[in-house]
Design a protein around this motif. Structure first.
Motif, PDB file in Angstrom:
ATOM      1  N   LEU A  23       0.834  -1.211   0.000  1.00 52.08           N
ATOM      2  CA  LEU A  23       0.000   0.000   0.000  1.00 52.08           C
ATOM      3  C   LEU A  23       0.864   1.255   0.000  1.00 52.08           C
ATOM      4  CD1 LEU A  23      -2.687  -1.285   2.499  1.00 52.08           C
ATOM      5  CD2 LEU A  23      -3.108  -0.717   0.106  1.00 52.08           C
ATOM      6  N   LYS A  24       1.960   1.192   0.769  1.00 52.90           N
ATOM      7  CA  LYS A  24       2.842   2.358   0.809  1.00 52.90           C
ATOM      8  C   LYS A  24       3.401   2.631  -0.577  1.00 52.90           C
ATOM      9  CE  LYS A  24       4.575   2.789   5.476  1.00 52.90           C
ATOM     10  NZ  LYS A  24       5.684   2.464   6.365  1.00 52.90           N
ATOM     11  N   ASN A  25       3.847   1.584  -1.220  1.00 47.53           N
ATOM     12  CA  ASN A  25       4.419   1.774  -2.552  1.00 47.53           C
ATOM     13  C   ASN A  25       3.391   2.271  -3.543  1.00 47.53           C
ATOM     14  OD1 ASN A  25       6.979   1.081  -1.952  1.00 47.53           O
ATOM     15  ND2 ASN A  25       6.694  -1.087  -2.374  1.00 47.53           N
ATOM     16  N   LYS A  26       2.180   1.744  -3.398  1.00 47.81           N
ATOM     17  CA  LYS A  26       1.157   2.084  -4.382  1.00 47.81           C
ATOM     18  C   LYS A  26       0.605   3.484  -4.168  1.00 47.81           C
ATOM     19  CE  LYS A  26      -3.118   0.374  -6.306  1.00 47.81           C
ATOM     20  NZ  LYS A  26      -3.198   0.006  -7.659  1.00 47.81           N
ATOM     21  N   TYR A  27       0.450   3.881  -2.924  1.00 49.36           N
ATOM     22  CA  TYR A  27      -0.274   5.120  -2.682  1.00 49.36           C
ATOM     23  C   TYR A  27       0.577   6.312  -2.248  1.00 49.36           C
ATOM     24  CZ  TYR A  27      -4.320   2.207  -3.352  1.00 49.36           C
ATOM     25  OH  TYR A  27      -5.226   1.363  -3.904  1.00 49.36           O
ATOM     26  N   THR A  28       1.908   6.122  -2.103  1.00 49.31           N
ATOM     27  CA  THR A  28       2.671   7.310  -1.729  1.00 49.31           C
ATOM     28  C   THR A  28       3.651   7.779  -2.780  1.00 49.31           C
ATOM     29  OG1 THR A  28       4.064   5.844  -0.469  1.00 49.31           O
ATOM     30  CG2 THR A  28       2.611   7.324   0.769  1.00 49.31           C
ATOM     31  N   THR A  29       4.534   6.893  -3.205  1.00 45.55           N
ATOM     32  CA  THR A  29       5.671   7.375  -3.986  1.00 45.55           C
ATOM     33  C   THR A  29       5.266   7.975  -5.323  1.00 45.55           C
ATOM     34  OG1 THR A  29       5.896   5.095  -4.569  1.00 45.55           O
ATOM     35  CG2 THR A  29       7.577   6.020  -3.120  1.00 45.55           C
ATOM     36  N   ALA A  30       6.101   8.930  -5.737  1.00 46.51           N
ATOM     37  CA  ALA A  30       5.937   9.486  -7.069  1.00 46.51           C
ATOM     38  C   ALA A  30       6.320   8.399  -8.054  1.00 46.51           C
ATOM     39  CB  ALA A  30       6.868  10.672  -7.231  1.00 46.51           C
ATOM     40  N   PRO A  31       5.776   8.471  -9.276  1.00 45.03           N
ATOM     41  CA  PRO A  31       6.116   7.403 -10.210  1.00 45.03           C
ATOM     42  C   PRO A  31       7.623   7.346 -10.455  1.00 45.03           C
ATOM     43  CG  PRO A  31       4.859   9.167 -11.264  1.00 45.03           C
ATOM     44  CD  PRO A  31       4.898   9.473  -9.815  1.00 45.03           C
ATOM     45  N   SER A  32       8.168   6.170 -10.356  1.00 45.02           N
ATOM     46  CA  SER A  32       9.577   6.007 -10.690  1.00 45.02           C
ATOM     47  C   SER A  32       9.633   4.896 -11.722  1.00 45.02           C
ATOM     48  CB  SER A  32      10.368   5.624  -9.455  1.00 45.02           C
ATOM     49  OG  SER A  32       9.745   4.535  -8.825  1.00 45.02           O
ATOM     50  N   LYS A  33      10.806   4.675 -12.253  1.00 51.19           N
ATOM     51  CA  LYS A  33      10.933   3.635 -13.277  1.00 51.19           C
ATOM     52  C   LYS A  33      10.475   2.310 -12.704  1.00 51.19           C
ATOM     53  CE  LYS A  33      15.076   5.529 -14.786  1.00 51.19           C
ATOM     54  NZ  LYS A  33      16.476   5.229 -14.802  1.00 51.19           N
ATOM     55  N   PRO A  34       9.811   1.487 -13.485  1.00 49.62           N
ATOM     56  CA  PRO A  34       9.301   0.242 -12.943  1.00 49.62           C
ATOM     57  C   PRO A  34      10.377  -0.601 -12.284  1.00 49.62           C
ATOM     58  CG  PRO A  34       8.752   0.458 -15.290  1.00 49.62           C
ATOM     59  CD  PRO A  34       9.514   1.667 -14.893  1.00 49.62           C
ATOM     60  N   ALA A  35      11.563  -0.596 -12.855  1.00 54.04           N
ATOM     61  CA  ALA A  35      12.603  -1.454 -12.323  1.00 54.04           C
ATOM     62  C   ALA A  35      13.079  -0.988 -10.959  1.00 54.04           C
ATOM     63  CB  ALA A  35      13.775  -1.496 -13.276  1.00 54.04           C
ATOM     64  N   ALA A  36      12.716   0.229 -10.564  1.00 59.17           N
ATOM     65  CA  ALA A  36      13.191   0.739  -9.289  1.00 59.17           C
ATOM     66  C   ALA A  36      12.538   0.026  -8.119  1.00 59.17           C
ATOM     67  CB  ALA A  36      12.930   2.229  -9.181  1.00 59.17           C
ATOM     68  N   GLN A  37      11.429  -0.618  -8.351  1.00 56.10           N
ATOM     69  CA  GLN A  37      10.773  -1.349  -7.271  1.00 56.10           C
ATOM     70  C   GLN A  37      11.259  -2.786  -7.283  1.00 56.10           C
ATOM     71  OE1 GLN A  37       8.993   0.245  -5.190  1.00 56.10           O
ATOM     72  NE2 GLN A  37       8.844   2.122  -6.364  1.00 56.10           N
ATOM     73  N   PRO A  38      12.091  -3.153  -6.314  1.00 53.13           N
ATOM     74  CA  PRO A  38      12.540  -4.522  -6.331  1.00 53.13           C
ATOM     75  C   PRO A  38      11.376  -5.450  -6.071  1.00 53.13           C
ATOM     76  CG  PRO A  38      13.200  -3.477  -4.313  1.00 53.13           C
ATOM     77  CD  PRO A  38      12.556  -2.425  -5.151  1.00 53.13           C
ATOM     78  N   LYS A  39      11.493  -6.626  -6.548  1.00 56.26           N
ATOM     79  CA  LYS A  39      10.361  -7.513  -6.436  1.00 56.26           C
ATOM     80  C   LYS A  39      10.735  -8.661  -5.538  1.00 56.26           C
ATOM     81  CE  LYS A  39       7.592 -10.361  -9.336  1.00 56.26           C
ATOM     82  NZ  LYS A  39       7.928 -11.295 -10.362  1.00 56.26           N
ATOM     83  N   LYS A  40      10.121  -8.732  -4.374  1.00 65.24           N
ATOM     84  CA  LYS A  40      10.295  -9.911  -3.549  1.00 65.24           C
ATOM     85  C   LYS A  40       9.688 -11.015  -4.357  1.00 65.24           C
ATOM     86  CE  LYS A  40      12.363  -8.842  -0.003  1.00 65.24           C
ATOM     87  NZ  LYS A  40      13.577  -9.445   0.468  1.00 65.24           N
ATOM     88  N   GLN A  41      10.372 -12.112  -4.445  1.00 72.18           N
ATOM     89  CA  GLN A  41       9.839 -13.140  -5.313  1.00 72.18           C
ATOM     90  C   GLN A  41       8.507 -13.665  -4.817  1.00 72.18           C
ATOM     91  OE1 GLN A  41      12.861 -16.007  -6.109  1.00 72.18           O
ATOM     92  NE2 GLN A  41      13.598 -14.728  -7.759  1.00 72.18           N
ATOM     93  N   LYS A  42       8.242 -13.418  -3.521  1.00 73.67           N
ATOM     94  CA  LYS A  42       6.991 -13.961  -3.014  1.00 73.67           C
ATOM     95  C   LYS A  42       5.880 -12.937  -3.031  1.00 73.67           C
ATOM     96  CE  LYS A  42       8.151 -17.700  -0.267  1.00 73.67           C
ATOM     97  NZ  LYS A  42       7.756 -18.354   0.931  1.00 73.67           N
ATOM     98  N   GLN A  43       6.133 -11.783  -3.649  1.00 71.78           N
ATOM     99  CA  GLN A  43       5.090 -10.772  -3.569  1.00 71.78           C
ATOM    100  C   GLN A  43       4.211 -10.666  -4.785  1.00 71.78           C
ATOM    101  OE1 GLN A  43       6.419  -7.118  -2.106  1.00 71.78           O
ATOM    102  NE2 GLN A  43       6.935  -7.914  -0.104  1.00 71.78           N
ATOM    103  N   VAL A  44       3.871  -9.424  -5.089  1.00 72.42           N
ATOM    104  CA  VAL A  44       2.789  -9.182  -6.016  1.00 72.42           C
ATOM    105  C   VAL A  44       3.131  -9.628  -7.441  1.00 72.42           C
ATOM    106  CG1 VAL A  44       3.359  -6.845  -6.792  1.00 72.42           C
ATOM    107  CG2 VAL A  44       1.027  -7.441  -6.249  1.00 72.42           C
TER     108      VAL A  44
END
Ligand code: GTP
Ligand code: MG
Length: 577
Positions: free
Chosen positions: A81-102
């Motif tokens: 939720l924090k990532n989705k509703y707060t940060t300004a748009p950044s490059k997609p690759a900037a969000q690391p992906k926990k392999q067990k997440q979304v």
């Protein structure tokens, strides 16, 4: 399955193959939720709201959707939720992906022209009348009746060749707990501008507020609130960056010995490894008795041959040349004894926290003796890994995600061999069920195909999620892996090996088994028999052993497995038949 929780989607590896209760039908009242679900949702909503504080405005429904998607995991929901509703748009690759997440099923489904509801995946559960729900289900049924997935019949091998795609490399970042793996990767991504200044400033502020300011860079990789409050990595996180020559996938592994199985899952997807060593006084030494040693042995046993040893935290020893040489010397002796070839090992002194010699040369006068490569140079100098693109499809499921109605389930994992494309029918083992690939994401972008070496997410239809579990194998139905109950392997003993019960680990799979026979000890280099039927195999020795599995598993010659018992690695084996 409508509203009922997909309990059968293996979300935690520890429950794989063990918990039959997961398949029992539950009394779910009218809304598909059990009493337990409702209670978890109620308390979860309160906890998430508390954790989010007043900075973020989200509705209860949004919180509940997140909780539903993340299996009531408060930490993951808050992060999402924090990532989705707060940060300004950044490059997609900037969000690391926990392999067990979304999973990115919405994105892929949208690209494939399929209508989906907004992530995370499921429709809101609160405040809906039965009538509304019925209409909605009917609408969704309609969507589900759209024509079957079309296969373009691409020749993927040719497509790959002509795509002019940059070479790809996946590397796992390993080493003893706290030696600075996540910080080093956070630094690398920051200096390469994959992560922007704003994100770093935000992380610094959050880390400071939690009294953990030294972890700000590590938090680029460590995303769950559990990891952040404990200051340790728990599970593999992936992120991406590229140089002129290569697209890299980082697999940041946990160093803590409690999470070794997650590290194994990461290492089994890697083409090469970075072993991070804390150069400070006593840290190197205690690491060598702990996971520096164990990780090195494990990655070699999993088939990784090339190693970059990052001698990290050099700032704490004033960039002492003597310390660097002492560590390099001791590590070379140890690594060669562990069957790494000296010419495949590169030592790089660096400091992730300050960024010295990560992407830019170190300027500290104390370091003037060093004129060699930066960590980035060393990464870029890695030889391209051999890909078995033309072999039959083999993919190990690293994670299973619950999707929406249109794409009920998605899986991710490395393609070990072969290639696949949208419309392909795949066979999942050991459940022996087929599924159709409806959409593919590679590095979180929609793709039409994927090849060996890549770690795609596949969005599937025509399969019940209960037939897919972490660690299972996906293969070509025309050329499947055989299921076996026994196997014989050449094993390197980490501990004393006796006829005993073990967990057989392959990727994310953990299965119960038993070492039944110690056939012979072997010469490490020639493989010749030294002694038949030994009573015990000592640490460091190589032996041919036979293992019986509790349940049939898809294993074939050449597969590498790790045998563990109660938190200890007993041996690493290479299947012979
Ligand atoms: P696990 O994933 O839990 O095994 O830990 P890790 O290896 O990822 O270590 P992490 O990056 O979380 O860093 C652990 C601590 O070491 C943090 O407090 C960092 O600030 C500190 N640290 C990391 N790199 C450096 C460095 O180059 N110099 C100094 N002085 N401290 C560092
Ligand atoms: Mg870490």
């Amino acid at each position: 399955m409508g509203h009922s929780r997909a309990k059968n989607v293996a979300y935690d590896d520890d429950d794989a193959y063990s918990d039959d209760d997961y398949y029992e039908e539950e009394d779910t009242g009218g809304d598909g939720m059990t009493d337990e679900d409702r209670e978890q949702m109620r308390t979860g909503t309160i906890k998430v709201r508390e954790a989010l504080g007043s900075d973020i405005t989200v509705t209860d429904t949004q919180i509940q959707e997140a909780l539903w998607h993340f299996y009531y995991d408060v930490g993951k929901s808050v992060t999402y939720l924090k990532n989705k509703y707060t940060t300004a748009p950044s490059k997609p690759a900037a969000q690391p992906k926990k392999q067990k997440q979304v999973s990115r099923f919405d994105q892929a489904a949208t690209a494939a022209g399929i209508e989906v509801h907004s992530a995370p995946g499921t429709k809101p559960k609160a405040k809906k009348t039965e009538g509304e729900k019925l209409t909605e289900s009917v609408e969704k049924l309609k969507v589900d009746e759209t024509p079957k997935v079309k296969r373009k019949n691409l020749n993927v091998v040719e497509e790959y060749a002509k795509s002019g795609m940059k070479r790809m490399a996946n590397f796992v970042v390993t080493g003893h707990v706290d030696h600075g793996k996540s910080t080093l990767m956070g630094r690398l991504l920051y200096d390469l501008k994959v992560v922007d200044q704003r994100t770093i400033d935000k992380l610094r502020k959050e880390a400071e507020n939690m009294g953990k300011s030294s972890f700000a860079l590590a938090w680029v990789m460590d995303q769950t609130s559990d990891e952040r409050s404990r200051g340790v990595t728990v599970d593999i996180a992936s992120n991406y960056f590229e140089t002129e020559k290569t697209r890299f996938t980082i697999l940041d592994a946990p160093g803590h010995q409690d999470f070794i199985t997650n590290m194994i899952a990461g290492a089994s997807q890697a083409d090469f490894a970075v072993l991070v060593i804390d150069a400070s006084i006593n840290s190197f030494e205690s690491g060598l008795r702990g996971q520096t040693k164990e990780h090195a042995l494990l990655i070699r046993s999993l088939g990784v041959q090339r190693l970059i040893v990052a001698v990290n935290k050099m700032d704490t020893v004033s960039w002492s040349k003597q310390r660097f040489e002492e560590i390099s010397g001791q590590m070379t002796t140890f690594l060669t004894s562990a069957s790494f070839s000296p010419k495949s090992i590169t030592f790089v002194p660096c400091a992730g926290l300050t960024g010295e010699n990560v992407t830019r040369k170190v300027e500290d006068p104390d370091a003037s003796w060093y004129t060699g490569q930066t960590l980035l140079d060393a990464l870029d100098a890695s030889e391209p890994a051999k890909r078995n693109i033309e072999k039959p499809l083999r993919m190990t499921i690293g994670d299973v995600f619950r999707g929406g109605i249109t794409t009920p389930v998605s899986i991710s994992g490395r393609i070990d061999a072969g290639a696949l494309q949208i419309g392909d029918i795949i066979l999942a083992l050991p459940t022996n069920q087929t599924a159709t690939i409806k959409a593919i994401d590679v590095e979180e972008q929609p793709a039409e195909w994927a090849v060996a070496g890549q770690i795609p997410t596949l969005h599937l239809t025509d399969i019940d999620p209960q037939h897919l579990r972490n660690g299972d194998i996906v293969c070509d139905p025309k050329n499947p892996v055989k299921l076996v109950k026994f196997f014989s392997c050449k094993a390197l003993a980490f501990d004393h090996v006796l006829p005993m019960s073990v967990d057989v680990i392959r990727g994310r799979l953990q299965a119960a088994g038993r070492i039944t026979t110690l056939a012979a000890t072997l010469n490490k280099t020639t493989g010749e028999i030294i002694k038949k039927k030994p009573k015990i195999v000592k640490p460091g020795e190589v032996a041919r052993i036979r293992v019986e599995l509790e349940n049939d598993l898809p294993l074939e010659v050449g597969t590498r497995v790790i045998l563990r018992d109660g938190g200890n690695t007993i041996a690493a084996g290479l299947l012979e038949g």
